[in-house]
Structure formats: C-alpha cells, structure tokens
Design a protein around this motif. Structure first.
Motif, PDB file in Angstrom:
ATOM      1  N   UNK A   1      81.613  26.955  27.531  1.00 48.88           N
ATOM      2  CA  UNK A   1      81.950  26.183  28.728  1.00 48.88           C
ATOM      3  C   UNK A   1      83.412  26.365  29.128  1.00 48.88           C
TER       4      UNK A   1
ATOM      5  N   UNK B   1      86.293  24.961  29.400  1.00 45.23           N
ATOM      6  CA  UNK B   1      87.095  23.808  29.013  1.00 45.23           C
ATOM      7  C   UNK B   1      88.403  24.297  28.445  1.00 45.23           C
TER       8      UNK B   1
ATOM      9  N   UNK C   1      90.373  22.016  26.706  1.00 49.94           N
ATOM     10  CA  UNK C   1      90.443  21.252  25.455  1.00 49.94           C
ATOM     11  C   UNK C   1      89.340  21.742  24.530  1.00 49.94           C
ATOM     12  N   UNK C   2      89.455  21.465  23.258  1.00 52.16           N
ATOM     13  CA  UNK C   2      88.438  21.900  22.316  1.00 52.16           C
ATOM     14  C   UNK C   2      87.098  21.331  22.675  1.00 52.16           C
ATOM     15  N   UNK C   3      86.115  22.092  22.413  1.00 48.32           N
ATOM     16  CA  UNK C   3      84.797  21.680  22.761  1.00 48.32           C
ATOM     17  C   UNK C   3      83.926  21.962  21.567  1.00 48.32           C
ATOM     18  N   UNK C   4      83.074  21.025  21.218  1.00 44.79           N
ATOM     19  CA  UNK C   4      82.257  21.259  20.037  1.00 44.79           C
ATOM     20  C   UNK C   4      81.289  22.413  20.245  1.00 44.79           C
ATOM     21  N   UNK C   5      81.030  22.741  21.522  1.00 45.33           N
ATOM     22  CA  UNK C   5      80.162  23.885  21.804  1.00 45.33           C
ATOM     23  C   UNK C   5      80.777  25.201  21.332  1.00 45.33           C
TER      24      UNK C   5
ATOM     25  N   UNK D   1      82.404  25.830  18.709  1.00 48.02           N
ATOM     26  CA  UNK D   1      82.154  26.031  17.297  1.00 48.02           C
ATOM     27  C   UNK D   1      80.698  26.416  17.054  1.00 48.02           C
TER      28      UNK D   1
ATOM     29  N   UNK E   1      96.479  28.721  26.918  1.00 51.42           N
ATOM     30  CA  UNK E   1      95.145  28.276  26.510  1.00 51.42           C
ATOM     31  C   UNK E   1      94.319  29.415  25.942  1.00 51.42           C
TER      32      UNK E   1
ATOM     33  N   UNK F   1      95.222  29.729  22.460  1.00 49.99           N
ATOM     34  CA  UNK F   1      94.612  28.648  21.717  1.00 49.99           C
ATOM     35  C   UNK F   1      93.137  28.935  21.406  1.00 49.99           C
TER      36      UNK F   1
ATOM     37  N   UNK G   1      91.645  29.654  17.738  1.00 54.51           N
ATOM     38  CA  UNK G   1      90.553  28.807  17.264  1.00 54.51           C
ATOM     39  C   UNK G   1      89.440  29.678  16.681  1.00 54.51           C
TER      40      UNK G   1
END
Ligand SMILES: Nc1nc2c(ncn2[C@@H]2O[C@H](COP(=O)(O)OP(=O)(O)OP(=O)(O)O)[C@@H](O)[C@H]2O)c(=O)[nH]1
Ligand SMILES: [Mg+2]
Lengths: 301, 178
Positions: free
Chosen positions: B69, B71, B73-77, B79, B102, B105, B109
């Motif tokens: 997605x 985003x 900011x971190x997104x659980x998707x 991972x 970003x 980042x 990640x």
C-alpha cells in the motif's frame, strides 16, 4: 551535473549525507529565501568539500571572511594583515596554512578559525526555506581544478568530517521544523544502525540509543531502562535518523500493540494474502520456473 | 502449482500499481480509494490495502505480484507481503527528492526483515527534476557502488520496461540460486 532543490523538500543534513556518502568534492550553495527567518543567514553561503570533508565556507557577497575573522583575533600586526589582504591573487595554498608557514598563527589558532567557520555553518541548519545547489567538482570541469576554484583565501587548510558537522548542526538546532517533526519516530518503534562504526563522539543520550539500536528494543523500553524522557529520546533518535546513522523500524510483529488495529478492508486483504502461505513461499524458486519466466517475458513483452 | 511471489514496494505514487497492472494477465485487484489530504496533492487514487497481479507461465508455474500500500508510515501489510516474497523490487520516484527519505526507510525496513534478491527501480526518470541514479543511491544511504543492489530505470506504464526490470530481478535470483 549537480543536485539542486528546495530546502523545504530536502533538508541540509540529507544533502550533507549525500556529500559524505559519495565522498564528493565541490561547492554546496545554500540560498535563504526572503521569507527566511534567520537574519544572519540572508543571501547565499557556499560550503566547500573535498572528498566528502568540509574545507571552507565562503560568501559571494562577503569577501575575505576568513581574514576578517583573523583580524578580529587581534594577534597579527596590522602591517601583516595588509600583506595578507594583498595575497589574494598569488596565494597557492590555503590562507590558514600560509599563516602557519609564516609563523603568523599557531596550530591552535588555525583550528579555532575552522571552529568559527563551522559555527556559521551550524546556523545554516536553522534555515527551513531556501534553495540548495551542489556543484560537483568530479563531474563538472569548471571546478575540477582545485587550485583555481577552491577559495584559498577562505580556507584554513584544516578539514572537518561532514557527519560530525551534521551531528553538531542538528544538536544546535533550536527548533525542529514541521517537515522534520513529521518524521518523529513513534514510542513503540525500535531502531537499527545504518553504520557499523562511529567516528564521532556521541552525547550520553545518543549513546544509549546507539547501544540499543538492535531492532528489538522500543524507544519506550529504552526510556524505562535509562530514565531519559521519552520525548527527548524521540527527538534525539530523529536527529540520528536524519543524519543517516539510525533507522526507525517497527519492533516486531509479536508485539501487536505496535500496529493500529486492522480495518475490515485490511482484514479482507489479509485473508487473501493467506493463500500465499500454501504456496511454496520462502523456499527457493526452481530454476525451471525462473528460466521459463525469463523466456516468457522476452517473448511476450 | 509452483508459485513465485514478487513484492513490489516503494514510495507513494512511485508506480507500484501501474507496474503490476502493466504486466498482469488479470484485472489487478487493488483496493484504491480517493487519496486524502497530503497524498491528494500528489495523485487522485492511492492503494490502501494491496495490489495483486498474476502471470501464468504454464499449468504448473505461476508468477504472483504483490504491491504494498502507498503508505509512508509503517504498515503491517509490508511485513506480511515481504515475508511471503521470494524477491522484491523497491520503486523510487526519481523526480521527488522529498520522498527519498521515505524510500530509504522502506528499503531499510525490508533489509532488516529479509535477505532476498532485490533491485531498485527508478521511475519518473523522464520527468523534470529527476535525479541521477548515483545520487539517488547516495540519498538512500547506499555508498558503496560495488556492493549496492542493481539500480535500474523503469517506466511502470511501459510493458517492455517492466518486463526488463523483472528480468534483471530474475538474474539476481539465478545468481543467488547457484
Ligand atoms: N512519467 C512517468 N509516469 C509514471 C512512471 N511510472 C509511473 N507513472 C505514473 O505515476 C502515477 C502513479 O502511479 P501508481 O501506479 O498509482 O503509483 P503507486 O505506487 O501505486 O501509488 P500509491 O498506491 O498511492 O502508493 C501514474 O499516473 C503512473 O502512470 C514513469 O516512469 N514516468
Ligand atoms: Mg498503488
């Protein structure tokens, strides 16, 4: 070719990181916008770099800046100062080095001059509006001859590591602007290191973050462990993130509180991705598949 | 059925959805919605969950493409997607330097989660103000020219360009497979 842009899009520590990472040589011009708040920084300042290290600060509208600094120190006779002013055309080594050679200044004095130049550089970190342009000496013939283009009259002959400048500049910032605070790491986030070794001296709070930057410990936990305030840890972490030493990462999926509760939409998407688990995921893909795919892509697109 | 999962990740608006749409044989199941506030200035639709595309090679083998997605900011998707992937591509919009941070980042990640063959795809290199690959690499914190992942130019809306970037990724996988 060089890089250029607005300081609203790209902050000074980010630019310095590129110069540092690329061990670049050349001139970085920083021009404050008229709306800029920091009055002493109006106009353009040129920062000069050699192989990723800072070597000089010059200002196209302020000639003999370094000489004025020397003059202020009142340790060189006015006769000699006059002599130094007349050097401009013939000087072939940095002014600071020349003064050392002629025993006009001590090494400590020259180092102090570099410090004074750096103080002016740190104040540039306050600019939140303006433009930057980096003229890359290695890819642009115009500044490739250091003797001709580097401003010898503004050079102490000493250099300073760019990462140290970023660190110091960020520490001296009186206030973080909005674009920077948007990047503030969350209390539940952890940190990882982007560098293996550090050549600069860290403050105690920075050292605590550095030591626990293993991707496992959240800022909140570091706060509990160390007695530093969470807000201070967050801003310090942001500083180290912005200069490229650390990165924010979610601590781990086993700690569900680090994630916002998934919306229905996300849950649906999640269930569709679960089908992936049944596939041969994470194992190796066969060479037959890879070969077939390459052929397919070559033939069909 | 042997499935090969590739994750397509990167900045908001870098071209993840377009990339998958360009090559997928099925209608890309993406959950797009009207972009809100900040993203809105950039584009009209943003992906809120994930994109999914497919390319069938034969009765036994299939390629799945998963797009993360849009985003910052971190997104659980992220991972979930990366853990199922065999390889991945990070798309970076070369003409939006304000997004490099970003991008760095997202890249870090992914690197912290998995050790997979990957490439960086630079999109929008045809747009005004696009940065050169070497400078984007430095902005992403990749200083060692020899040890950095391949960085290639890709136009997410052009099928041969997308196919070429996939071939480049496959070469990385083949190197890892030997
Ligand atoms: N000029 C140009 N446009 C491109 C390129 N790659 C993608 N685009 C365009 O960029 C826009 C954004 O692409 P999307 O595919 O929606 O980007 P995304 O990464 O899925 O965006 P989010 O889901 O919001 O994160 C689309 O209009 C694409 O056509 C490129 O290389 N050059
Ligand atoms: Mg999308």
């Amino acid at each position: 070719m060089g890089i250029s842009g607005s300081l609203q899009d790209f902050s000074l520590p980010e630019i310095l990181q590129i110069i540092d990472n690329g061990s670049k040589s050349g001139r970085l011009s920083i021009t404050s916008s008229l709306k800029g708040k920091a009055l002493q920084n109006q106009g353009t300042n040129d920062l000069w770099f050699k192989n990723g290290n800072f070597v000089a600060l010059s200002n196209p509208f302020k000639y003999n800046n370094l000489l004025s600094l020397i003059k202020k120190e009142n340790i060189i006779s006015s006769k000699n100062i006059v002599k130094l002013y007349s050097l401009e055309r013939e000087i072939s080594i940095p002014l600071g080095e020349y003064c050392l050679q002629q025993s006009l200044l001590s090494v400590e004095r020259v180092n102090q001059l570099l410090e004074n130049q750096l103080k002016e550089v740190y104040s540039l970190f306050e600019l939140d509006d303006g433009w930057f342009f980096f003229d890359d000496a290695d890819s642009n013939n115009q500044v490739s001859e250091p003797k001709e283009s580097f401003p010898l009259m503004e050079m102490t002959g000493k250099k300073c590591d760019t990462l140290t400048i970023s660190l110091q500049g960020m520490r001296s910032l009186s206030k973080l602007d909005n674009r920077l605070t948007e990047q503030m790491p969350e209390p539940n986030s952890g940190l990882i290191k982007l560098e293996d070794n550090l050549n600069c001296k860290l403050l105690p709070i920075e050292a605590c973050l550095w030591d626990d930057a293993n991707g496992k410990m959240s800022l909140k936990k570091i706060a509990q462990k160390t007695l530093f305030e969470i807000q201070d840890l967050q801003t310090t972490a942001l500083r180290l993130i912005l200069i490229g030493l650390l990165e924010e990462v979610p601590v781990s999926r086993e700690e569900p509180q680090t994630y916002a509760a998934p919306s229905l939409e996300r849950k649906l998407a999640l269930s569709s991705t679960n089908s992936m688990v049944k596939t041969k995921s994470q194992g190796k893909v066969s060479n037959s598949l890879l070969g077939n795919l390459v052929d397919f892509l070559r033939n069909n697109f | 059925m042997e499935a090969f999962n590739i994750a397509i990740t990167g900045n908001v608006g870098a071209g993840k959805t377009s990339f998958i749409k360009t090559i997928s044989e099925i209608e890309v199941v993406s959950t797009e919605k009207k972009a809100s506030d900040e993203v809105n200035q950039l584009k009209h639709n943003t992906t809120v969950a994930l994109d999914f595309g497919r390319l069938t090679l034969n009765a036994e083998q299939v390629l799945y493409l998963y797009g993360t997605p849009g985003q910052n900011r971190f997104d659980f998707m992220w991972e979930i997607i990366i853990e199922k992937a065999h390889a991945y591509i990070v798309l970076i919009d070369a003409h939006r330097p304000q997004d490099f941070y970003n991008g760095r980042r997202i890249f870090n990640f992914m690197q912290s989660k998995v050790n997979l063959p990957m490439i960086i795809g630079l999109t929008h290199t045809d747009c005004e103000g696009a940065w050169e690959a070497d400078d984007v690499a430095l902005a992403l914190g990749l200083k060692n020219r020899r040890r950095r992942p391949p960085i290639i130019t890709v136009n997410a809306s052009d099928s041969s360009s997308v196919a070429n970037s996939l071939i480049c990724l496959l070469e990385q996988l083949m190197m890892a497979n030997v």
